[in-house]
Design a protein around this motif. Structure first.
Motif, mmCIF file in Angstrom:
data_model
loop_
_atom_site.group_PDB
_atom_site.id
_atom_site.type_symbol
_atom_site.label_atom_id
_atom_site.label_comp_id
_atom_site.label_asym_id
_atom_site.label_seq_id
_atom_site.Cartn_x
_atom_site.Cartn_y
_atom_site.Cartn_z
ATOM 1 N N ILE A 9 0.847 -1.199 0.000
ATOM 2 C CA ILE A 9 0.000 0.000 0.000
ATOM 3 C C ILE A 9 0.879 1.245 0.000
ATOM 4 N N LEU A 10 0.465 2.246 -0.787
ATOM 5 C CA LEU A 10 1.157 3.541 -0.742
ATOM 6 C C LEU A 10 0.186 4.606 -0.239
ATOM 7 N N ASP A 11 0.601 5.345 0.785
ATOM 8 C CA ASP A 11 -0.099 6.578 1.168
ATOM 9 C C ASP A 11 0.755 7.693 0.575
ATOM 10 N N ALA A 12 0.258 8.307 -0.513
ATOM 11 C CA ALA A 12 1.094 9.210 -1.326
ATOM 12 C C ALA A 12 1.347 10.573 -0.700
ATOM 13 N N CYS A 13 0.563 10.960 0.285
ATOM 14 C CA CYS A 13 0.796 12.237 1.003
ATOM 15 C C CYS A 13 0.229 12.067 2.417
ATOM 16 N N CYS A 14 0.990 11.381 3.239
ATOM 17 C CA CYS A 14 0.482 10.850 4.516
ATOM 18 C C CYS A 14 0.250 11.897 5.594
ATOM 19 N N GLY A 15 0.886 13.086 5.497
ATOM 20 C CA GLY A 15 0.751 14.070 6.572
ATOM 21 C C GLY A 15 1.060 13.429 7.915
ATOM 22 N N SER A 16 0.209 13.716 8.906
ATOM 23 C CA SER A 16 0.451 13.145 10.238
ATOM 24 C C SER A 16 -0.316 11.821 10.438
ATOM 25 N N ARG A 17 -0.798 11.239 9.338
ATOM 26 C CA ARG A 17 -1.417 9.901 9.346
ATOM 27 C C ARG A 17 -2.697 9.861 10.185
ATOM 28 N N MET A 18 -3.406 10.995 10.249
ATOM 29 C CA MET A 18 -4.578 11.096 11.134
ATOM 30 C C MET A 18 -5.660 10.071 10.827
ATOM 31 N N PHE A 19 -5.885 9.767 9.534
ATOM 32 C CA PHE A 19 -7.023 8.890 9.244
ATOM 33 C C PHE A 19 -6.708 7.403 9.403
ATOM 34 N N TRP A 20 -5.497 7.075 9.738
ATOM 35 C CA TRP A 20 -5.125 5.664 9.912
ATOM 36 C C TRP A 20 -5.521 5.154 11.301
ATOM 37 N N PHE A 21 -6.072 3.958 11.347
ATOM 38 C CA PHE A 21 -6.308 3.316 12.648
ATOM 39 C C PHE A 21 -4.969 2.841 13.202
ATOM 40 N N ASP A 22 -4.145 2.245 12.318
ATOM 41 C CA ASP A 22 -2.786 1.843 12.704
ATOM 42 C C ASP A 22 -1.835 2.759 11.920
ATOM 43 N N ARG A 23 -1.216 3.708 12.598
ATOM 44 C CA ARG A 23 -0.391 4.720 11.912
ATOM 45 C C ARG A 23 0.960 4.184 11.458
ATOM 46 N N ASN A 24 1.233 2.923 11.810
ATOM 47 C CA ASN A 24 2.459 2.269 11.326
ATOM 48 C C ASN A 24 2.086 0.928 10.715
ATOM 49 N N HIS A 25 1.111 0.960 9.846
ATOM 50 C CA HIS A 25 0.638 -0.285 9.236
ATOM 51 C C HIS A 25 1.792 -0.948 8.475
ATOM 52 N N LYS A 26 2.007 -2.225 8.724
ATOM 53 C CA LYS A 26 3.233 -2.872 8.236
ATOM 54 C C LYS A 26 3.317 -2.989 6.708
ATOM 55 N N ASP A 27 2.172 -3.000 6.032
ATOM 56 C CA ASP A 27 2.198 -3.156 4.569
ATOM 57 C C ASP A 27 2.238 -1.820 3.833
ATOM 58 N N THR A 28 2.281 -0.730 4.598
ATOM 59 C CA THR A 28 2.120 0.592 3.982
ATOM 60 C C THR A 28 3.409 1.403 3.952
#
Ligand SMILES: C[S@@+](CC[C@H](N)C(=O)[O-])C[C@H]1O[C@@H](n2cnc3c(N)ncnc32)[C@H](O)[C@@H]1O
Length: 156
Positions: A9-28
């Motif tokens: 998975i790519l988060d192309a402009c992650c900022g502070s990762r606010m919308f992630w439930f797991d902000r260090n998702h291993k596949d991302t």
């Protein structure tokens, strides 16, 4: 082994990762063109710390690298450079139509065939209709009535 091949998975402009439930998702792979640590006016810490600092208009990945790409670019054209909104979400340049068009094309390029692109947009300053003119394909579906949209595109 390239950094892209270690992630699905790519988060192309992650900022502070606010919308992630797991902000260090291993596949991302978390990417952004900024790195910063600051304190917002309400005292909260703002940390933008991507795995990779890079530009979504010119991504350093081979074609067809990811199964899923999420694209949540800045949505503000007008905001003071030192405002908390600009700090938190970044700000669009005068060339925003061209930048978003290139960003969308790059997201599609690095997506595997039949992969999914999630695009997030807030209509505070620029309507969704205007933004979709920058893209060369139509979304499949999304939450049409909300002010903040989550739209789904498929590369097929
Ligand atoms: C709306 S915010 C992302 C918020 C994030 N999804 C979250 O959950 O916190 C947009 C981000 O895009 C980044 N950005 C702006 N221009 C960029 C570019 N050309 N390449 C990569 N990232 C960019 C900004 O630094 C900002 O962090």
């Amino acid at each position: 082994m390239s950094i892209a091949s270690q992630h699905k998975i790519l988060d192309a402009c992650c900022g502070s990762r606010m919308f992630w439930f797991d902000r260090n998702h291993k596949d991302t792979l978390y990417m952004d063109n900024r790195e910063l640590e600051d304190t917002l006016c309400d005292g909260r810490k703002l940390v933008v710390s991507p795995d990779l600092k890079a530009d979504f208009t010119d991504m350093p990945f081979s074609d067809e690298s990811f199964y899923l790409v999420v694209f949540d670019p800045p949505h503000l054209v007008r905001a003071g450079d030192k405002s908390w909104l600009a700090k938190k979400y970044g700000k669009l340049n005068e060339t925003w139509q061209d930048d978003l068009s290139k960003g969308f094309s790059e997201c599609m390029r690095v997506l595997k065939e039949n992969g999914t692109l999630i695009f997030k947009w807030n209509e505070e300053q620029v309507s969704l209709k205007e933004v979709l003119k920058c893209f060369d394909r139509e979304p499949l579906f999304g939450n049409k009535r909300s002010k903040t949209h989550w739209l789904v595109f498929m590369k097929s």
